[in-house]
Design a protein around this motif. Structure first.
Motif, short mmCIF file in Angstrom:
data_model
loop_
_atom_site.label_atom_id
_atom_site.label_comp_id
_atom_site.label_asym_id
_atom_site.label_seq_id
_atom_site.Cartn_x
_atom_site.Cartn_y
_atom_site.Cartn_z
N SER A 142 39.25 29.93 -25.54
CA SER A 142 39.96 30.63 -26.60
C SER A 142 41.46 30.58 -26.36
O SER A 142 41.93 30.30 -25.25
CB SER A 142 39.49 32.09 -26.69
OG SER A 142 39.85 32.78 -25.49
N SER A 143 42.22 30.87 -27.39
CA SER A 143 43.67 30.86 -27.26
C SER A 143 44.15 31.96 -26.32
O SER A 143 45.11 31.77 -25.56
CB SER A 143 44.32 31.03 -28.63
OG SER A 143 43.92 32.25 -29.23
N LYS A 144 43.48 33.11 -26.32
CA LYS A 144 43.88 34.19 -25.42
C LYS A 144 43.62 33.82 -23.97
O LYS A 144 44.42 34.15 -23.07
CB LYS A 144 43.14 35.48 -25.78
CG LYS A 144 43.58 36.07 -27.11
CD LYS A 144 42.95 37.42 -27.36
CE LYS A 144 43.47 38.03 -28.66
NZ LYS A 144 42.89 39.37 -28.93
N ALA A 145 42.52 33.11 -23.72
CA ALA A 145 42.26 32.64 -22.35
C ALA A 145 43.32 31.64 -21.92
O ALA A 145 43.78 31.65 -20.77
CB ALA A 145 40.87 32.02 -22.27
N GLY A 146 43.72 30.77 -22.84
CA GLY A 146 44.80 29.83 -22.52
C GLY A 146 46.10 30.54 -22.24
O GLY A 146 46.86 30.14 -21.34
N ILE A 147 46.39 31.61 -22.97
CA ILE A 147 47.61 32.40 -22.73
C ILE A 147 47.60 32.99 -21.33
O ILE A 147 48.59 32.95 -20.60
CB ILE A 147 47.74 33.50 -23.80
CG1 ILE A 147 48.09 32.89 -25.15
CG2 ILE A 147 48.78 34.53 -23.40
CD1 ILE A 147 48.09 33.88 -26.30
N VAL A 148 46.45 33.53 -20.92
CA VAL A 148 46.35 34.15 -19.60
C VAL A 148 46.53 33.10 -18.50
O VAL A 148 47.22 33.35 -17.49
CB VAL A 148 45.01 34.88 -19.45
CG1 VAL A 148 44.81 35.38 -18.02
CG2 VAL A 148 44.92 36.04 -20.43
N LEU A 149 45.95 31.92 -18.66
CA LEU A 149 46.08 30.87 -17.65
C LEU A 149 47.54 30.44 -17.49
O LEU A 149 48.05 30.32 -16.37
CB LEU A 149 45.21 29.67 -18.04
CG LEU A 149 43.69 29.85 -17.92
CD1 LEU A 149 42.98 28.60 -18.42
CD2 LEU A 149 43.31 30.14 -16.47
N LEU A 150 48.23 30.21 -18.59
CA LEU A 150 49.63 29.80 -18.52
C LEU A 150 50.50 30.92 -17.96
O LEU A 150 51.43 30.67 -17.18
CB LEU A 150 50.13 29.40 -19.90
CG LEU A 150 49.48 28.15 -20.51
CD1 LEU A 150 50.02 27.91 -21.91
CD2 LEU A 150 49.74 26.94 -19.63
N ALA A 151 50.20 32.16 -18.32
CA ALA A 151 50.98 33.29 -17.81
C ALA A 151 50.80 33.43 -16.30
O ALA A 151 51.76 33.73 -15.57
CB ALA A 151 50.57 34.57 -18.52
N ALA A 152 49.57 33.22 -15.80
CA ALA A 152 49.33 33.33 -14.36
C ALA A 152 50.09 32.26 -13.58
O ALA A 152 50.68 32.52 -12.53
CB ALA A 152 47.83 33.23 -14.08
N ALA A 153 50.09 31.02 -14.11
CA ALA A 153 50.82 29.94 -13.43
C ALA A 153 52.31 30.21 -13.41
O ALA A 153 52.99 29.98 -12.40
CB ALA A 153 50.52 28.61 -14.12
N SER A 154 52.85 30.71 -14.51
CA SER A 154 54.29 31.03 -14.56
C SER A 154 54.64 32.17 -13.63
O SER A 154 55.69 32.15 -12.96
CB SER A 154 54.67 31.40 -16.00
OG SER A 154 54.36 30.35 -16.90
N PHE A 155 53.77 33.18 -13.54
CA PHE A 155 54.04 34.33 -12.69
C PHE A 155 54.06 33.93 -11.21
O PHE A 155 54.90 34.39 -10.45
CB PHE A 155 52.98 35.40 -12.94
CG PHE A 155 53.15 36.64 -12.11
CD1 PHE A 155 54.16 37.53 -12.39
CD2 PHE A 155 52.30 36.91 -11.05
CE1 PHE A 155 54.33 38.67 -11.63
CE2 PHE A 155 52.45 38.04 -10.28
CZ PHE A 155 53.47 38.93 -10.57
N ALA A 156 53.13 33.06 -10.81
CA ALA A 156 53.08 32.64 -9.41
C ALA A 156 54.36 31.91 -9.01
O ALA A 156 54.92 32.15 -7.93
CB ALA A 156 51.86 31.75 -9.18
N ALA A 157 54.84 31.03 -9.87
CA ALA A 157 56.07 30.30 -9.56
C ALA A 157 57.26 31.25 -9.48
O ALA A 157 58.17 31.05 -8.66
CB ALA A 157 56.32 29.22 -10.61
N THR A 158 57.28 32.29 -10.30
CA THR A 158 58.38 33.25 -10.27
C THR A 158 58.39 34.04 -8.97
O THR A 158 59.45 34.31 -8.39
CB THR A 158 58.28 34.21 -11.46
OG1 THR A 158 58.27 33.45 -12.67
CG2 THR A 158 59.43 35.19 -11.48
N ILE A 159 57.22 34.44 -8.48
CA ILE A 159 57.14 35.22 -7.24
C ILE A 159 57.64 34.38 -6.07
O ILE A 159 58.39 34.87 -5.21
CB ILE A 159 55.70 35.70 -7.00
CG1 ILE A 159 55.27 36.68 -8.11
CG2 ILE A 159 55.58 36.35 -5.63
CD1 ILE A 159 56.12 37.92 -8.18
#
Length: 609
Positions: A142-159
């Protein structure tokens, strides 16, 4: 700036400890190639393909006009982006921290707050768009699952911070570049191109100008955070290599995917951009969309990382002793990430369209800031800033509010409004007269750049006049009442005698006789020769109208003016030194410090360089 030794490259697996603090010279690392890869790799993504498709779908341009507009707009806008990138190795601080040098510690808060909102807006929009792209090519996602996956990858790089983001971009440079080349071959070689491909559309001046404007604004949007990713570069890198590597990295990395988007728009006019890309690359569409969506995560990591640094900058302005490190950066990033993810998951397509119009307004408000920042850095101060003053509560020599800069900024925002197009909500009268073409960024740059330059030079000329002529003190007095620059505090007298009425706190400049400067301190400064024991008492601090020798108008030493750099500083010091020769042979010599300057005047001016 002298060459400094470069530090060892840190591992990408290590968490970055610094946030907005100046990067010490022994911790600098990286090469010029890093400036190319980070902007080439992060520009190849779904969003740049869709932006290029606007030239042929929305603006109706043929292939040659769309390609020319994309090239011209990117090459023009990348100039401003790369000029900001070249500031990083020189100062070693994030871009929004350096903005305090132009607007003051409090005056910069408005700009920083706008940038934080803009970062969050980009983060939300890219999450929604990337999630929909993944859902279109991956079954049962689903699009919401895709949003969560991309958000998790972006958050890890930020940390993890700076080093992981650069490593991420180096990997995407090769991966996205190879997939982009494959997509070109698959869409225009493997699949037959219709014979009407090069004849579709009609070139118009308004459509061409709109294509140029969209491509240029794409590059200018990077300006608020581009130096955040060059501040670790060794100081010996220099401004010129950092400029050219950033320039060509972002230009080529944006032009190529925009070419792909414009071509797909001609192949499948009227189709949804993601559906058109999937159909044009049928057979490898899963690979193409997946890799380009991962590129979206890299760009979003940069948005979240810089939004975190800007938020820390706001907090540090009110709490100067606050020193944020990796733990504080993680806390702030978590808060921003949670807000953005919640909005992305609960908002619909109508919200995204409305918010994109709001982002257009925010981008327009950043054009005057770009003009002020670049003119001040390259033409006024020539990169000579006191970085430690960026972190002081009162702004140090830059003050709390630099009113000329804020005034020019507000004028620049107002000038752009008639030229602006904000979706379907607003079209300025001049933009409507130009065939619904938005050239607001050109108007802002052309007005603010010379306005700020001549305003600063005029204020500096008034200050210089106050040094040379008694009439200048009157000019300075009225300028202080208009609050064009802060008042200076006069130092306390050494002795119980009351302050003369002439030494009013409303005056920023005071008349000082060279022989009277010795009485400003109770004793000679460290390193200065003491007066001879047989010398009579020092004369009164207030200059005598009949005393021999010229009268100087000296700046109060406890506050250095904003323009105490460059030729004006040298002119003032040389003026004082010329008058020293007239009194060195007198019976009351002036004690000098180790640099041969009058302690009360020269020490502060030399420290302000």
């Amino acid at each position: 700036m002298s060459a400094q030794p470069a530090g060892r490259r840190e591992s990408a697996s290590g968490i970055e400890s610094a946030t907005i603090q100046p990067i010490p010279l022994d911790q600098r690392h990286g090469t010029n190639r890093d400036m190319f890869t980070i902007w080439f790799g992060t520009n190849i993504m779904i969003l740049s393909i869709v932006t290029g498709g606007l030239a042929t779908t929305l603006f109706g341009q043929p292939a040659w006009s769309a390609a020319l507009g994309i090239v011209v707009g990117n090459l023009f806008g990348a100039v401003f982006m790369a000029l900001h990138s070249a500031q990083g190795p020189r100062l070693g601080v994030p871009q929004m921290v350096q903005t305090k040098g132009q607007f003051g510690s409090w005056g910069a808060l408005l700009i920083v707050l706008i940038v934080v909102v803009m970062y969050l807006g980009f983060f939300i929009s890219i999450l929604v768009f990337g999630g929909q792209s993944l859902a279109a090519v991956i079954p049962h996602l689903s699009s919401k699952a895709g949003i969560v996956l991309l958000a998790a990858a972006s958050f890890a790089a930020t940390i993890w911070g700076y080093n992981l983001i650069h490593a991420y971009a180096r990997i995407m440079t090769y991966a996205s570049g190879a997939v982009l080349l494959l997509a070109f071959v698959w869409a225009f070689v493997v699949h037959p191109v219709p014979h009407t491909f090069f004849g579709t559309g009609e070139a118009t001046l308004s459509g061409f100008a709109s294509t140029v404007s969209v491509a240029a604004v794409w590059q200018i949007a990077y300006a608020p955070y581009v130096s955040d990713y060059s501040r670790y570069m060794p100081a010996k890198t220099g401004s010129r290599p950092a400029f050219w590597m950033s320039y060509w990295g972002t230009s080529i990395g944006s032009i190529l995917p925009m070419f792909l988007g414009a071509g797909i728009g001609l192949l499948l006019p009227g189709a949804d951009p993601i559906a058109a890309l999937t159909e044009a690359t049928a057979g490898i569409s899963l690979l193409v969309v997946a890799v380009f969506s991962i590129g979206v995560a890299a760009t979003n990591a940069m948005n979240l990382y810089c939004g975190t640094l800007c938020t820390i900058t706001i907090v540090q302005t009110f709490l100067p002793r606050f020193t944020a490190r990796s733990r504080e950066r993680a806390v702030v990033a978590t808060g921003l990430w949670t807000i953005a993810l919640a909005v992305a998951l609960t908002s619909g397509s109508g919200f995204v369209a409305t918010y994109n119009n709001f982002l257009t307004l925010l981008l327009g408000s950043l054009v005057p800031w770009t003009a002020v920042n670049l003119v001040d850095f390259y033409l006024v101060r020539h990169g000579d800033y006191a970085v430690e003053d960026f972190f002081k509560r009162d702004g140090g020599r830059y003050g709390r509010v630099n009113r000329p800069a804020v005034l020019c900024y507000l004028i620049g925002v107002a000038v752009q409004i008639p030229f602006m197009i904000v979706g379907t909500a607003y079209t300025g009268p001049i933009a409507k007269a130009l065939g619904h073409t938005d050239i607001s960024f050109i108007a802002g740059l052309l007005v603010v750049s010379p306005l700020y330059y001549f305003t600063v030079k005029t204020v500096a000329r008034l200050r210089t006049t106050a040094v040379r002529w008694p009439l200048g003190s009157l000019i300075q007095k009225h300028a202080c009442r208009l609050r064009l620059w802060p008042r200076a505090r006069l130092p306390r007298r050494a002795g119980p005698a009351p302050r003369p009425a002439a030494a009013s706190r409303s005056l920023c400049w005071r008349a000082v006789h060279p022989r009277a400067l010795v009485s400003a301190r109770s004793g000679p400064p460290v390193g200065a020769a003491a007066p001879p024991p047989h010398a009579p008492p020092a004369p009164s601090r207030r200059p005598s109208r009949t005393a021999p020798g010229p009268t100087l108008y000296a700046r109060s030493p406890d506050r250095c003016p904003d323009s105490c750099t460059g030729y004006e500083l040298d002119t003032r010091i040389l003026a004082v030194q010329r008058h020293l020769s007239a009194v060195r042979a007198s019976a009351h010599p002036i004690p000098l410090n180790s640099r041969g300057l009058i302690p009360q005047v020269g020490a502060r001016w030399s420290a302000g360089r």
